[in-house]
Write an enzyme that holds these catalytic residues in place. Structure first.
Site, short mmCIF file in Angstrom:
data_model
loop_
_atom_site.label_atom_id
_atom_site.label_comp_id
_atom_site.label_asym_id
_atom_site.label_seq_id
_atom_site.Cartn_x
_atom_site.Cartn_y
_atom_site.Cartn_z
N ASP A 56 0.88 -1.16 0.00
CA ASP A 56 0.00 0.00 0.00
C ASP A 56 0.93 1.22 0.00
O ASP A 56 2.12 1.10 0.30
CB ASP A 56 -0.87 -0.04 1.26
N LEU A 57 0.41 2.39 -0.35
CA LEU A 57 1.30 3.56 -0.42
C LEU A 57 1.06 4.51 0.77
O LEU A 57 1.93 4.67 1.64
CB LEU A 57 1.08 4.27 -1.76
N ASP A 58 -0.13 5.13 0.78
CA ASP A 58 -0.43 6.10 1.83
C ASP A 58 -0.46 5.40 3.20
O ASP A 58 -1.22 4.46 3.40
CB ASP A 58 -1.79 6.75 1.55
N THR A 80 0.79 10.59 2.90
CA THR A 80 0.12 11.52 2.00
C THR A 80 -1.24 11.93 2.54
O THR A 80 -1.87 12.83 2.01
CB THR A 80 -0.04 10.91 0.59
N LYS A 107 -9.25 7.76 4.74
CA LYS A 107 -8.03 6.99 4.44
C LYS A 107 -8.35 5.69 3.72
O LYS A 107 -9.19 4.92 4.18
CB LYS A 107 -7.26 6.69 5.73
N SER A 142 -2.14 0.49 -4.42
CA SER A 142 -2.67 1.70 -3.79
C SER A 142 -3.94 2.12 -4.49
O SER A 142 -4.05 2.00 -5.71
CB SER A 142 -1.64 2.83 -3.90
N ALA A 143 -4.91 2.64 -3.70
CA ALA A 143 -6.15 3.17 -4.29
C ALA A 143 -5.89 4.47 -5.04
O ALA A 143 -6.76 4.96 -5.76
CB ALA A 143 -7.18 3.40 -3.19
N LYS A 152 -10.57 -1.70 -2.12
CA LYS A 152 -10.41 -2.37 -0.83
C LYS A 152 -11.69 -2.15 -0.03
O LYS A 152 -12.26 -1.07 -0.14
CB LYS A 152 -9.22 -1.75 -0.07
N GLU A 200 0.02 -3.11 4.72
CA GLU A 200 -1.12 -2.20 4.79
C GLU A 200 -1.22 -1.50 6.14
O GLU A 200 -0.81 -2.06 7.16
CB GLU A 200 -2.43 -3.00 4.61
N ASP A 201 -1.80 -0.29 6.14
CA ASP A 201 -2.06 0.42 7.39
C ASP A 201 -3.55 0.54 7.68
O ASP A 201 -3.94 1.11 8.69
CB ASP A 201 -1.43 1.82 7.36
#
Ligand code: B16
Ligand code: MG
Length: 219
Positions: free
Chosen positions: A8-10, A16, A44, A115-116, A146, A170-171
């Site tokens: 995942d990115l953020d 971000t 988020k 990432s979304a 997701k 993932e967060d």
């Protein structure tokens, strides 16, 4: 045997969320929705149009916006957001993640992005990380976001690996559900009460190392 990682990115590679928050705060002011920390938190991991809908639903005039109005609001938000992410530099990579990505690369693991965000290519470029990833799943091509497993299923396909050979990082709890649904090992970063369904849990990014992962997997 684990042979790759889907990120995942953020919240995993960079924070971000604070820029999404700033840009959506402006939108909220414009449409007459009171901006709160809870509202910011609920955005988020949620797609751009779903985020806008949540903001409108928190105001009193949700019904008075046409599809065309919504498209314009989302486009304006994204332009403001892109101005903010253009200020990102490699310094903004979350603690320990550059070291982790480099060591995974050195040890022959393959990596992809789930990432979304449609802005993931731009963010990775700003952070100087593009070269480490064999591919980025394009969220515009997904049927469901997701917690649906689709995005992590695709992230393993990009790697050319069986799901059981992949660890997803993932967060968000929706993201953990997506990884588990895709049949991968889920690695949650954050509060283990929120991410209770994760196979492995790390309190913060700085603790994510190949050695710590191996130790947790053999326990
Ligand atoms: P964009 P992730 C998500 O990133 C963000 O958490 C979420 O707040 C955002 O709305 C979504 O990306 C879409 O972003 O507007 O740039 O396409 O956690 O999936 O990396
Ligand atoms: Mg995230």
């Amino acid at each position: 045997d684990i042979k790759g990682f889907a990120f995942d990115l953020d919240g995993v590679i960079a924070d971000t969320a604070r820029f999404h928050g700033q840009a959506w705060h402006q939108t909220a002011d414009e449409v007459g929705t009171t901006w709160t920390e809870e509202l910011a938190e609920s955005l988020k991991g949620i797609s751009r149009m779903d985020s806008l809908q949540l903001i409108l639903d928190h105001g009193d005039h949700a019904d008075s916006f046409s599809e065309k109005d919504k498209e314009l609001l989302a486009t304006k938000k994204n332009l403001n957001y892109q101005k903010l992410i253009e200020t990102l530099t490699p310094e903004d990579i979350l603690p320990g993640m550059l070291e982790f990505i480099r060591s995974a690369d050195d040890n022959g693991y393959k990596m992809s992005i789930a990432s979304a965000s449609k802005n993931a290519p731009l963010i990775l470029k700003q952070l100087g990380l593009t070269e480490y990833f064999v591919g980025i799943v394009d969220p515009a091509t997904l049927h469901a976001g997701k917690p649906d497993p689709e995005i992590f299923v695709r992230a393993a396909e990009v790697l050319g690996l069986a799901p059981t050979a992949v660890i997803g990082l993932e967060d968000s709890s929706a993201g953990i559900d997506s990884i588990n649904g895709a049949g991968q090992v889920s690695l949650g970063i954050g509060d283990d009460k929120v991410l209770s369904k994760a196979t492995l849990n790390f309190k913060q990014t700085s603790l994510v190392t190949l050695e710590n992962i191996k130790n947790k997997m053999t326990n």
